[in-house]
Design a protein around this motif. Structure first.
Motif, short mmCIF file in Angstrom:
data_model
loop_
_atom_site.label_atom_id
_atom_site.label_comp_id
_atom_site.label_asym_id
_atom_site.label_seq_id
_atom_site.Cartn_x
_atom_site.Cartn_y
_atom_site.Cartn_z
N LYS A 1 -23.00 -1.61 -4.29
CA LYS A 1 -24.00 -1.38 -5.32
C LYS A 1 -23.89 0.03 -5.87
N LYS A 2 -24.11 0.15 -7.18
CA LYS A 2 -24.02 1.46 -7.82
C LYS A 2 -25.27 1.70 -8.67
N ASP A 3 -25.61 2.97 -8.83
CA ASP A 3 -26.71 3.37 -9.70
C ASP A 3 -26.16 3.81 -11.04
N PHE A 4 -26.89 3.51 -12.11
CA PHE A 4 -26.55 4.03 -13.43
C PHE A 4 -27.57 5.09 -13.82
N ILE A 5 -27.08 6.23 -14.26
CA ILE A 5 -27.95 7.31 -14.74
C ILE A 5 -27.41 7.76 -16.10
N GLY A 6 -28.29 7.84 -17.09
CA GLY A 6 -27.89 8.28 -18.42
C GLY A 6 -28.89 9.26 -19.00
N ARG A 7 -28.42 10.10 -19.91
CA ARG A 7 -29.31 11.08 -20.53
C ARG A 7 -28.82 11.41 -21.94
N LEU A 8 -29.74 11.42 -22.87
CA LEU A 8 -29.50 11.89 -24.23
C LEU A 8 -30.34 13.13 -24.44
N SER A 9 -29.70 14.24 -24.80
CA SER A 9 -30.42 15.50 -24.91
C SER A 9 -30.03 16.23 -26.20
N ALA A 10 -30.90 17.13 -26.61
CA ALA A 10 -30.66 17.97 -27.78
C ALA A 10 -31.09 19.38 -27.45
N GLU B 1 -24.79 11.55 -21.96
CA GLU B 1 -24.13 11.47 -20.67
C GLU B 1 -24.49 10.16 -19.99
N GLY B 2 -23.53 9.56 -19.31
CA GLY B 2 -23.79 8.33 -18.58
C GLY B 2 -22.77 8.15 -17.48
N GLY B 3 -23.24 7.70 -16.30
CA GLY B 3 -22.32 7.54 -15.19
C GLY B 3 -22.81 6.58 -14.13
N LEU B 4 -21.90 6.18 -13.25
CA LEU B 4 -22.20 5.34 -12.10
C LEU B 4 -22.12 6.18 -10.84
N PHE B 5 -23.10 5.99 -9.94
CA PHE B 5 -23.19 6.81 -8.74
C PHE B 5 -23.40 5.94 -7.51
N ALA B 6 -22.99 6.47 -6.36
CA ALA B 6 -23.07 5.71 -5.11
C ALA B 6 -24.51 5.40 -4.74
N GLY B 7 -25.44 6.30 -5.06
CA GLY B 7 -26.83 6.07 -4.75
C GLY B 7 -27.26 6.55 -3.38
N ASN B 8 -26.35 7.22 -2.65
CA ASN B 8 -26.67 7.67 -1.30
C ASN B 8 -26.83 9.18 -1.19
N LYS C 1 -34.77 29.29 -27.41
CA LYS C 1 -34.00 28.06 -27.25
C LYS C 1 -34.96 26.89 -27.07
N LEU C 2 -34.76 25.85 -27.86
CA LEU C 2 -35.55 24.64 -27.76
C LEU C 2 -34.67 23.49 -27.32
N SER C 3 -35.18 22.67 -26.38
CA SER C 3 -34.39 21.55 -25.90
C SER C 3 -35.33 20.41 -25.51
N GLY C 4 -34.77 19.22 -25.50
CA GLY C 4 -35.50 18.04 -25.07
C GLY C 4 -34.54 16.92 -24.78
N GLY C 5 -35.01 15.88 -24.10
CA GLY C 5 -34.09 14.79 -23.77
C GLY C 5 -34.81 13.58 -23.22
N LEU C 6 -34.07 12.48 -23.15
CA LEU C 6 -34.52 11.23 -22.58
C LEU C 6 -33.53 10.81 -21.49
N SER C 7 -34.05 10.44 -20.32
CA SER C 7 -33.19 10.04 -19.20
C SER C 7 -33.56 8.64 -18.74
N THR C 8 -32.57 7.94 -18.18
CA THR C 8 -32.81 6.62 -17.61
C THR C 8 -32.11 6.51 -16.26
N TYR C 9 -32.74 5.80 -15.34
CA TYR C 9 -32.18 5.60 -14.01
C TYR C 9 -32.32 4.13 -13.63
N ILE C 10 -31.21 3.47 -13.35
CA ILE C 10 -31.22 2.07 -12.96
C ILE C 10 -30.49 1.96 -11.63
N GLY C 11 -31.21 1.71 -10.55
CA GLY C 11 -30.57 1.66 -9.25
C GLY C 11 -31.57 1.43 -8.15
#
Length: 219
Positions: free
Chosen positions: A192-201, A176-183, A209-219
């Motif tokens: 200005k926009k924030d980028f948020i992304g996540r890779l999950s399994a 998942e990846g998207g641009l957000f207002a940041g407010n 149920k087992l799950s895990g993921g990596l997230s990133t936030y740039i903003g």
């Protein structure tokens, strides 16, 4: 002084609207339109010592202890699904007023189910805790780190999701990846926009149920 919170009542009203109102069946196309309505209420009693600042009611002059009732969350969610996507509106009704929590459209191309696009007000795709439903969470509130970094949990924006359809060997992966207002849920007042992304399994083994993921936030 410290403020002590006592959650007295959890009332979860789930109306799984598989057959709520009218289900329109299109025999020729073989599709089915569905409207689902769900919701829950969390009521609370809050006690605070002198000079405390409770979240229920207005701040007092600090001359006496505080004992008040309130509604922490009063949610009603409407989800309308079709083969090409869905529309979601969720409102929060408490003694403080009525406001939107979710208001978004999610679109997908039926013949290519790997990609979907979501736009509007919705949960930020960071970590696991933000999007874990408040009606299912073991504690009334999310941890302080998420409340500080992502107030209101939701934001205005657009997001792409890549995931194989159910039954595919790669369905357990989601990007998942998207641009957000940041407010948060406020007016978008700059360029200005924030980028948020996540890779999950996620994978289920019977009742486990087992799950895990990596997230990133740039903003």
């Amino acid at each position: 002084a410290h403020t002590h919170y006592f959650l007295l009542l959890f009332i979860f009203l789930f109306i799984h609207g598989k057959n709520v109102f009218a289900q329109q069946k299109e025999e020729i196309k073989g599709t089915e339109s569905k409207l689902k309505i769900s919701g829950y209420i969390q009521a609370q009693w809050q006690y605070g010592e002198k000079d405390s600042k409770p979240s229920v009611g207005k701040y007092t002059n600090g001359d006496e202890d505080i004992s008040r009732f309130g509604v922490r969350r009063g949610r009603v969610k409407f989800t309308y699904s079709e083969k090409f996507g869905k529309a979601v509106i969720q409102i929060d009704a408490t003694e403080k007023g009525i406001g939107f929590k979710d208001a978004y459209l999610e679109l997908m191309y039926p013949s290519f189910e790997w990609i979907s696009f979501r736009a509007g007000i919705f949960d930020r795709p960071f970590g696991y805790e933000i999007r874990y439903s408040s009606s299912s969470r073991e504690t009334p509130e999310r941890s302080n780190v998420f409340q500080t970094m992502f107030p209101n949990e939701r934001d205005l924006g657009g997001m792409l999701t890549f995931q194989a359809p159910k039954g595919h060997a790669l369905h357990f992966l989601k990007l998942e990846g998207g641009l957000f207002a940041g407010n948060g849920i406020k007016l978008d007042n700059d360029n200005k926009k924030d980028f948020i992304g996540r890779l999950s399994a996620e994978h289920s083994f019977g009742n486990l149920k087992l799950s895990g993921g990596l997230s990133t936030y740039i903003g």
